[in-house]
Write a protein that holds these residues in place. Structure first.
Motif, PDB file in Angstrom:
ATOM      1  N   SER A   1       0.845  -1.165   0.000  1.00  0.00           N
ATOM      2  CA  SER A   1       0.000   0.000   0.000  1.00  0.00           C
ATOM      3  C   SER A   1       0.895   1.234   0.000  1.00  0.00           C
ATOM      4  N   LEU A   2       0.659   2.117  -0.938  1.00  0.00           N
ATOM      5  CA  LEU A   2       1.367   3.395  -1.002  1.00  0.00           C
ATOM      6  C   LEU A   2       0.376   4.461  -0.577  1.00  0.00           C
ATOM      7  N   SER A   3       0.697   5.176   0.484  1.00  0.00           N
ATOM      8  CA  SER A   3      -0.239   6.165   0.990  1.00  0.00           C
ATOM      9  C   SER A   3       0.501   7.366   1.559  1.00  0.00           C
ATOM     10  N   VAL A   4      -0.265   8.349   1.992  1.00  0.00           N
ATOM     11  CA  VAL A   4       0.295   9.556   2.589  1.00  0.00           C
ATOM     12  C   VAL A   4      -0.314   9.697   3.982  1.00  0.00           C
ATOM     13  N   HIS A   5       0.543   9.762   5.021  1.00  0.00           N
ATOM     14  CA  HIS A   5       0.099   9.909   6.403  1.00  0.00           C
ATOM     15  C   HIS A   5       0.861  11.057   7.046  1.00  0.00           C
ATOM     16  N   ASP A   6       0.120  11.951   7.661  1.00  0.00           N
ATOM     17  CA  ASP A   6       0.710  13.159   8.250  1.00  0.00           C
ATOM     18  C   ASP A   6       1.561  13.907   7.231  1.00  0.00           C
ATOM     19  N   GLY A   7       1.114  13.889   5.969  1.00  0.00           N
ATOM     20  CA  GLY A   7       1.797  14.596   4.898  1.00  0.00           C
ATOM     21  C   GLY A   7       2.995  13.873   4.306  1.00  0.00           C
ATOM     22  N   LYS A   8       3.356  12.702   4.871  1.00  0.00           N
ATOM     23  CA  LYS A   8       4.538  11.966   4.409  1.00  0.00           C
ATOM     24  C   LYS A   8       4.134  10.717   3.627  1.00  0.00           C
ATOM     25  N   PRO A   9       4.781  10.461   2.488  1.00  0.00           N
ATOM     26  CA  PRO A   9       4.531   9.212   1.774  1.00  0.00           C
ATOM     27  C   PRO A   9       5.050   8.019   2.577  1.00  0.00           C
ATOM     28  N   VAL A  10       4.249   6.947   2.595  1.00  0.00           N
ATOM     29  CA  VAL A  10       4.607   5.721   3.303  1.00  0.00           C
ATOM     30  C   VAL A  10       4.221   4.534   2.424  1.00  0.00           C
ATOM     31  N   TYR A  11       5.131   3.569   2.312  1.00  0.00           N
ATOM     32  CA  TYR A  11       4.834   2.311   1.618  1.00  0.00           C
ATOM     33  C   TYR A  11       4.792   1.205   2.659  1.00  0.00           C
ATOM     34  N   PHE A  12       3.674   0.496   2.720  1.00  0.00           N
ATOM     35  CA  PHE A  12       3.513  -0.636   3.625  1.00  0.00           C
ATOM     36  C   PHE A  12       3.467  -1.917   2.814  1.00  0.00           C
ATOM     37  N   TYR A  13       4.140  -2.944   3.302  1.00  0.00           N
ATOM     38  CA  TYR A  13       4.064  -4.271   2.687  1.00  0.00           C
ATOM     39  C   TYR A  13       3.715  -5.270   3.780  1.00  0.00           C
ATOM     40  N   ASN A  14       2.634  -5.996   3.590  1.00  0.00           N
ATOM     41  CA  ASN A  14       2.152  -6.977   4.556  1.00  0.00           C
ATOM     42  C   ASN A  14       2.433  -8.365   4.006  1.00  0.00           C
ATOM     43  N   TRP A  15       3.300  -9.102   4.679  1.00  0.00           N
ATOM     44  CA  TRP A  15       3.656 -10.449   4.238  1.00  0.00           C
ATOM     45  C   TRP A  15       2.704 -11.447   4.897  1.00  0.00           C
ATOM     46  N   MET A  16       1.599 -11.709   4.223  1.00  0.00           N
ATOM     47  CA  MET A  16       0.612 -12.728   4.578  1.00  0.00           C
ATOM     48  C   MET A  16       0.108 -12.625   6.020  1.00  0.00           C
ATOM     49  N   GLY A  17       0.078 -11.417   6.579  1.00  0.00           N
ATOM     50  CA  GLY A  17      -0.436 -11.224   7.922  1.00  0.00           C
ATOM     51  C   GLY A  17       0.531 -11.624   9.031  1.00  0.00           C
ATOM     52  N   HIS A  18       1.741 -12.064   8.666  1.00  0.00           N
ATOM     53  CA  HIS A  18       2.707 -12.521   9.664  1.00  0.00           C
ATOM     54  C   HIS A  18       3.805 -11.491   9.936  1.00  0.00           C
ATOM     55  N   GLU A  19       4.197 -10.763   8.913  1.00  0.00           N
ATOM     56  CA  GLU A  19       5.231  -9.741   9.056  1.00  0.00           C
ATOM     57  C   GLU A  19       4.806  -8.534   8.232  1.00  0.00           C
ATOM     58  N   SER A  20       5.217  -7.365   8.680  1.00  0.00           N
ATOM     59  CA  SER A  20       4.925  -6.169   7.898  1.00  0.00           C
ATOM     60  C   SER A  20       6.159  -5.287   7.844  1.00  0.00           C
ATOM     61  N   TYR A  21       6.234  -4.523   6.791  1.00  0.00           N
ATOM     62  CA  TYR A  21       7.375  -3.644   6.543  1.00  0.00           C
ATOM     63  C   TYR A  21       6.835  -2.270   6.188  1.00  0.00           C
ATOM     64  N   ALA A  22       7.561  -1.220   6.569  1.00  0.00           N
ATOM     65  CA  ALA A  22       7.170   0.143   6.240  1.00  0.00           C
ATOM     66  C   ALA A  22       8.393   0.919   5.769  1.00  0.00           C
ATOM     67  N   VAL A  23       8.227   1.657   4.692  1.00  0.00           N
ATOM     68  CA  VAL A  23       9.251   2.568   4.187  1.00  0.00           C
ATOM     69  C   VAL A  23       8.597   3.941   4.155  1.00  0.00           C
ATOM     70  N   GLU A  24       9.160   4.887   4.911  1.00  0.00           N
ATOM     71  CA  GLU A  24       8.545   6.194   5.051  1.00  0.00           C
ATOM     72  C   GLU A  24       9.533   7.300   4.679  1.00  0.00           C
ATOM     73  N   CYS A  25       9.017   8.330   4.049  1.00  0.00           N
ATOM     74  CA  CYS A  25       9.839   9.502   3.766  1.00  0.00           C
ATOM     75  C   CYS A  25      10.031  10.290   5.051  1.00  0.00           C
ATOM     76  N   LEU A  55      11.220   5.318  -2.273  1.00  0.00           N
ATOM     77  CA  LEU A  55      10.215   6.339  -2.530  1.00  0.00           C
ATOM     78  C   LEU A  55      10.910   7.568  -3.106  1.00  0.00           C
ATOM     79  N   TRP A  56      10.389   8.061  -4.204  1.00  0.00           N
ATOM     80  CA  TRP A  56      10.926   9.242  -4.873  1.00  0.00           C
ATOM     81  C   TRP A  56       9.880  10.349  -4.799  1.00  0.00           C
ATOM     82  N   VAL A  57      10.321  11.556  -4.515  1.00  0.00           N
ATOM     83  CA  VAL A  57       9.452  12.728  -4.533  1.00  0.00           C
ATOM     84  C   VAL A  57      10.081  13.735  -5.479  1.00  0.00           C
ATOM     85  N   ASN A  58       9.339  14.082  -6.519  1.00  0.00           N
ATOM     86  CA  ASN A  58       9.802  15.050  -7.527  1.00  0.00           C
ATOM     87  C   ASN A  58      11.200  14.723  -8.055  1.00  0.00           C
ATOM     88  N   GLY A  59      11.433  13.452  -8.332  1.00  0.00           N
ATOM     89  CA  GLY A  59      12.673  13.037  -8.989  1.00  0.00           C
ATOM     90  C   GLY A  59      13.851  12.737  -8.082  1.00  0.00           C
TER      91      GLY A  59
END
Length: 136
Positions: A1-25, A55-59
């Motif tokens: 899931s690629l979303s924006v929270h508190d103005g920051k882009p965040v990518y979440f990856y859920n591995w089958m409900g057992h592990e999750s990963y987040a990459v945030e600007c 995650l890239w913002v404006n290049g």
């Protein structure tokens, strides 16, 4: 899931409900028109391996992190959705589920590339998502 929270882009990856990963600007999106890109570079070498999400913002790279495992097979299309602007399927990240993006999404572009692993002859995918949007 690629979303924006508190103005920051965040990518979440859920591995089958057992592990999750987040990459945030580290920084919030600037006001006005923004091009947001998520690139996932798969490690290769078989199914279910990890990779690096950027995650890239404006290049320019604005955040990156490891996704240690990926789902080696398909998701069921009957239980999940492909959404733009609001996640209406199973919650991927820890934020409130079903909260719509309040900016303007002008364009979404998805590009995939396949590489065949010589040992398994099965395709593994890497790719990127570009979103042109107007942030508030």
């Amino acid at each position: 899931s690629l979303s924006v929270h508190d103005g920051k882009p965040v990518y979440f990856y859920n591995w089958m409900g057992h592990e999750s990963y987040a990459v945030e600007c580290a920084e919030a999106l600037p006001p006005g028109d923004v091009t947001l890109k998520l690139a996932f570079d798969y490690d290769g070498g078989g199914l279910g391996r990890g990779g690096t999400a950027r995650l890239w913002v404006n290049g320019r790279i604005a955040g990156q992190g490891r996704i240690e495992k990926t789902i080696p097979f398909l998701f069921s299309v009957s239980g999940e959705t492909f959404d733009v602007g609001e996640d209406t399927g199973a919650a991927v990240g820890p934020y409130a589920h079903g909260v719509p993006f309040t900016g303007t999404i002008k364009k979404v572009q998805i590009a995939l590339r396949s590489e065949h692993d010589a040992g398994t002859k099965q395709a593994v995918h890497a790719g990127h998502v570009d979103a042109a949007l107007k942030s508030q």
